[in-house]
Scaffold this motif. Structure first.
Motif, PDB file in Angstrom:
ATOM      1  N   VAL A 215       0.812  -1.137  -0.043  1.00 47.85           N
ATOM      2  CA  VAL A 215      -0.254   0.039  -0.046  1.00 47.85           C
ATOM      3  C   VAL A 215       0.814   1.375  -0.003  1.00 47.85           C
ATOM      4  N   LEU A 216       2.073   1.144   0.830  1.00 45.55           N
ATOM      5  CA  LEU A 216       2.967   2.407   0.908  1.00 45.55           C
ATOM      6  C   LEU A 216       3.571   2.546  -0.330  1.00 45.55           C
ATOM      7  N   LEU A 217       4.003   1.547  -1.321  1.00 50.31           N
ATOM      8  CA  LEU A 217       4.614   1.600  -2.501  1.00 50.31           C
ATOM      9  C   LEU A 217       3.631   2.164  -3.270  1.00 50.31           C
ATOM     10  N   ALA A 218       2.426   1.751  -3.527  1.00 52.59           N
ATOM     11  CA  ALA A 218       1.248   2.287  -4.483  1.00 52.59           C
ATOM     12  C   ALA A 218       0.961   3.859  -4.102  1.00 52.59           C
ATOM     13  N   ALA A 219       1.128   4.027  -2.797  1.00 54.12           N
ATOM     14  CA  ALA A 219       0.715   5.522  -2.396  1.00 54.12           C
ATOM     15  C   ALA A 219       1.946   6.387  -3.079  1.00 54.12           C
ATOM     16  N   SER A 220       3.060   6.081  -3.146  1.00 55.11           N
ATOM     17  CA  SER A 220       4.107   6.704  -3.408  1.00 55.11           C
ATOM     18  C   SER A 220       4.218   6.989  -4.911  1.00 55.11           C
ATOM     19  N   VAL A 221       3.455   6.532  -5.711  1.00 55.53           N
ATOM     20  CA  VAL A 221       3.354   6.875  -7.248  1.00 55.53           C
ATOM     21  C   VAL A 221       2.574   8.138  -7.451  1.00 55.53           C
ATOM     22  N   SER A 222       2.782   8.751  -8.290  1.00 49.22           N
ATOM     23  CA  SER A 222       1.985   9.932  -8.704  1.00 49.22           C
ATOM     24  C   SER A 222       2.075   9.973 -10.387  1.00 49.22           C
ATOM     25  N   ILE A 223       1.172  10.621 -10.968  1.00 50.13           N
ATOM     26  CA  ILE A 223       1.286  10.825 -12.402  1.00 50.13           C
ATOM     27  C   ILE A 223       0.920  12.402 -12.740  1.00 50.13           C
ATOM     28  N   ASN A 224       1.786  12.927 -13.119  1.00 53.24           N
ATOM     29  CA  ASN A 224       2.031  14.341 -13.343  1.00 53.24           C
ATOM     30  C   ASN A 224       1.792  14.903 -14.890  1.00 53.24           C
ATOM     31  N   SER A 225       1.863  13.663 -15.759  1.00 58.70           N
ATOM     32  CA  SER A 225       1.705  14.178 -17.427  1.00 58.70           C
ATOM     33  C   SER A 225       1.291  12.583 -17.975  1.00 58.70           C
ATOM     34  N   ARG A 226       0.999  12.777 -19.403  1.00 60.12           N
ATOM     35  CA  ARG A 226       0.721  11.609 -20.144  1.00 60.12           C
ATOM     36  C   ARG A 226       2.110  10.475 -20.014  1.00 60.12           C
ATOM     37  N   ARG A 227       3.136  11.185 -19.728  1.00 60.08           N
ATOM     38  CA  ARG A 227       4.491  10.698 -19.865  1.00 60.08           C
ATOM     39  C   ARG A 227       4.684   9.889 -18.562  1.00 60.08           C
ATOM     40  N   ASP A 228       3.645   9.901 -17.511  1.00 61.81           N
ATOM     41  CA  ASP A 228       3.782   8.975 -16.476  1.00 61.81           C
ATOM     42  C   ASP A 228       2.948   7.769 -16.142  1.00 61.81           C
ATOM     43  N   GLN A 229       2.125   7.901 -17.248  1.00 64.79           N
ATOM     44  CA  GLN A 229       0.791   6.851 -16.963  1.00 64.79           C
ATOM     45  C   GLN A 229       1.046   5.361 -17.246  1.00 64.79           C
ATOM     46  N   LYS A 230       2.237   4.926 -17.943  1.00 64.87           N
ATOM     47  CA  LYS A 230       2.554   3.601 -18.278  1.00 64.87           C
ATOM     48  C   LYS A 230       3.260   2.900 -17.171  1.00 64.87           C
ATOM     49  N   ILE A 231       2.956   2.130 -16.329  1.00 61.44           N
ATOM     50  CA  ILE A 231       3.600   1.756 -14.911  1.00 61.44           C
ATOM     51  C   ILE A 231       3.585   0.217 -14.936  1.00 61.44           C
ATOM     52  N   LEU A 232       4.615  -0.494 -14.790  1.00 58.64           N
ATOM     53  CA  LEU A 232       5.017  -1.619 -14.684  1.00 58.64           C
ATOM     54  C   LEU A 232       5.425  -2.200 -13.118  1.00 58.64           C
ATOM     55  N   ASP A 233       4.501  -3.188 -12.620  1.00 58.66           N
ATOM     56  CA  ASP A 233       5.027  -3.630 -11.185  1.00 58.66           C
ATOM     57  C   ASP A 233       5.622  -5.093 -11.511  1.00 58.66           C
ATOM     58  N   VAL A 234       6.787  -4.775 -10.979  1.00 57.19           N
ATOM     59  CA  VAL A 234       7.539  -6.296 -11.170  1.00 57.19           C
ATOM     60  C   VAL A 234       7.517  -6.973  -9.911  1.00 57.19           C
ATOM     61  N   GLY A 235       7.166  -8.488  -9.906  1.00 56.37           N
ATOM     62  CA  GLY A 235       6.979  -8.975  -8.754  1.00 56.37           C
ATOM     63  C   GLY A 235       5.760  -8.777  -8.252  1.00 56.37           C
ATOM     64  N   ALA A 236       4.725  -8.796  -8.999  1.00 55.05           N
ATOM     65  CA  ALA A 236       3.336  -8.174  -8.642  1.00 55.05           C
ATOM     66  C   ALA A 236       2.570  -9.072  -7.693  1.00 55.05           C
ATOM     67  N   ALA A 237       2.906 -10.351  -7.431  1.00 56.86           N
ATOM     68  CA  ALA A 237       2.282 -11.173  -6.446  1.00 56.86           C
ATOM     69  C   ALA A 237       0.774 -11.480  -6.889  1.00 56.86           C
ATOM     70  N   VAL A 238      -0.414 -11.065  -5.880  1.00 53.83           N
ATOM     71  CA  VAL A 238      -1.718 -11.020  -6.152  1.00 53.83           C
ATOM     72  C   VAL A 238      -2.037  -9.849  -6.738  1.00 53.83           C
ATOM     73  N   GLY A 239      -1.284  -8.657  -6.892  1.00 54.77           N
ATOM     74  CA  GLY A 239      -1.534  -7.658  -7.559  1.00 54.77           C
ATOM     75  C   GLY A 239      -1.855  -6.198  -6.789  1.00 54.77           C
ATOM     76  N   SER A 240      -1.661  -6.525  -5.486  1.00 60.72           N
ATOM     77  CA  SER A 240      -1.967  -5.406  -4.467  1.00 60.72           C
ATOM     78  C   SER A 240      -1.642  -4.186  -4.535  1.00 60.72           C
ATOM     79  N   ALA A 241      -0.301  -3.933  -5.109  1.00 57.96           N
ATOM     80  CA  ALA A 241       0.164  -2.585  -5.327  1.00 57.96           C
ATOM     81  C   ALA A 241      -0.385  -2.039  -6.400  1.00 57.96           C
ATOM     82  N   GLY A 242      -0.365  -2.692  -7.574  1.00 60.39           N
ATOM     83  CA  GLY A 242      -0.811  -2.421  -8.833  1.00 60.39           C
ATOM     84  C   GLY A 242      -2.328  -1.977  -8.853  1.00 60.39           C
TER      85      GLY A 242
END
Length: 260
Positions: free
Chosen positions: A44-71
């Motif tokens: 949850v803290l990892l996910a909360a640290s993500v921000s999108i400031n423009s269209r150049r920030d939108q495509k995000i990869l979660d490496v080792g996603a497990a059950v997908g909680s962060a993404g």
């Protein structure tokens, strides 16, 4: 072999081995193994640290996603986020797929079943604006008895250097990678990023105000940028009795941003 979820393909997982949990105050429903890897505050803290400031920030990869909680938390908080998550373990991938469908995020969150060591993984290098990861925390010692938990928490065929190398490979030039990891591995992380990423922020996470050392760190850096490192004050999770502090409780229950 690498494969991605389609809207018609959800792998099976025995119902008696699933717990039904919630993140962000119920905004994200989460199915995860009763006995095995379990999502924790770190995701949850990892996910909360993500921000999108423009269209150049939108495509995000979660490496080792497990059950997908962060993404899933990222996608629920940021409506313009396009999240891909890669997970190696069959059982966790199966639940990741179910979580995407049951949170109605098909098309915005794409699970990929694959190994970061596989050169034929099917992901294009430098094709993501941001990469996030919660790599395995333990480099040695006795692994947990549960195989799924051991694979999630213990460095195996891919060590921390491999994880960071893969994250840097996948992110575009000047794109951002963000990791959450053990604080006592900060020297390893900085060393592996040195000369490859800069504009680095180190954000300590303290268990209690009285703790002499932080429990975790969030490290965020931009690929191919040479700006100096910034050290933040970070956050404290618990009071002296072990209960979450009110602002942390609020963060865990709401889709809020953790400003690094």
């Amino acid at each position: 072999m690498t494969r991605a979820l389609t809207s018609f393909e959800v792998p099976d997982f025995p119902e008696d081995r699933i717990s039904h949990d919630f993140l962000l105050g119920g905004a994200v429903t989460l199915k995860q193994p009763v006995d095995g890897y379990r999502a924790a505050v770190d995701a949850v803290l990892l996910a909360a640290s993500v921000s999108i400031n423009s269209r150049r920030d939108q495509k995000i990869l979660d490496v080792g996603a497990a059950v997908g909680s962060a993404g899933l938390c990222v996608a629920r908080r940021l409506e313009n986020a396009d999240v891909t998550g890669i997970e190696l373990q069959d059982d966790l991938f199966a639940l990741y797929c179910r979580n995407v469908v049951e949170n109605d995020l098909v098309g915005r969150v794409t699970p990929i079943h694959g190994d970061i060591n596989d050169r034929n993984i099917g992901l294009q290098a430098e094709s993501f604006d941001q990469v996030i990861s919660n790599p395995p925390y333990y480099a040695g010692g006795t692994p947990p008895a549960n195989e799924s938990r051991a694979k999630a928490h213990q460095e195996g065929s891919a060590d921390l250097k491999d994880w960071i190398g893969f994250c840097l490979k996948m992110v575009r030039p000047k794109g951002r990678i963000t990791l959450i990891h053990r604080a006592d591995h900060l020297d390893r992380i900085i060393g592996m990023l040195h000369g490859r990423a800069g504009d680095m922020t180190v954000f300590p996470i303290w268990s209690k105000e009285s703790a002499s050392t932080p429990l975790r760190v969030i490290v965020s850096a931009r690929k191919g940028v040479a700006s100096p490192l910034s050290m933040r004050r970070g956050i404290v999770l618990h009071d002296e009795a072990g209960a979450f502090l009110p602002d942390i409780e609020d963060m865990l229950r709401k889709p809020t941003y953790l400003p690094l």
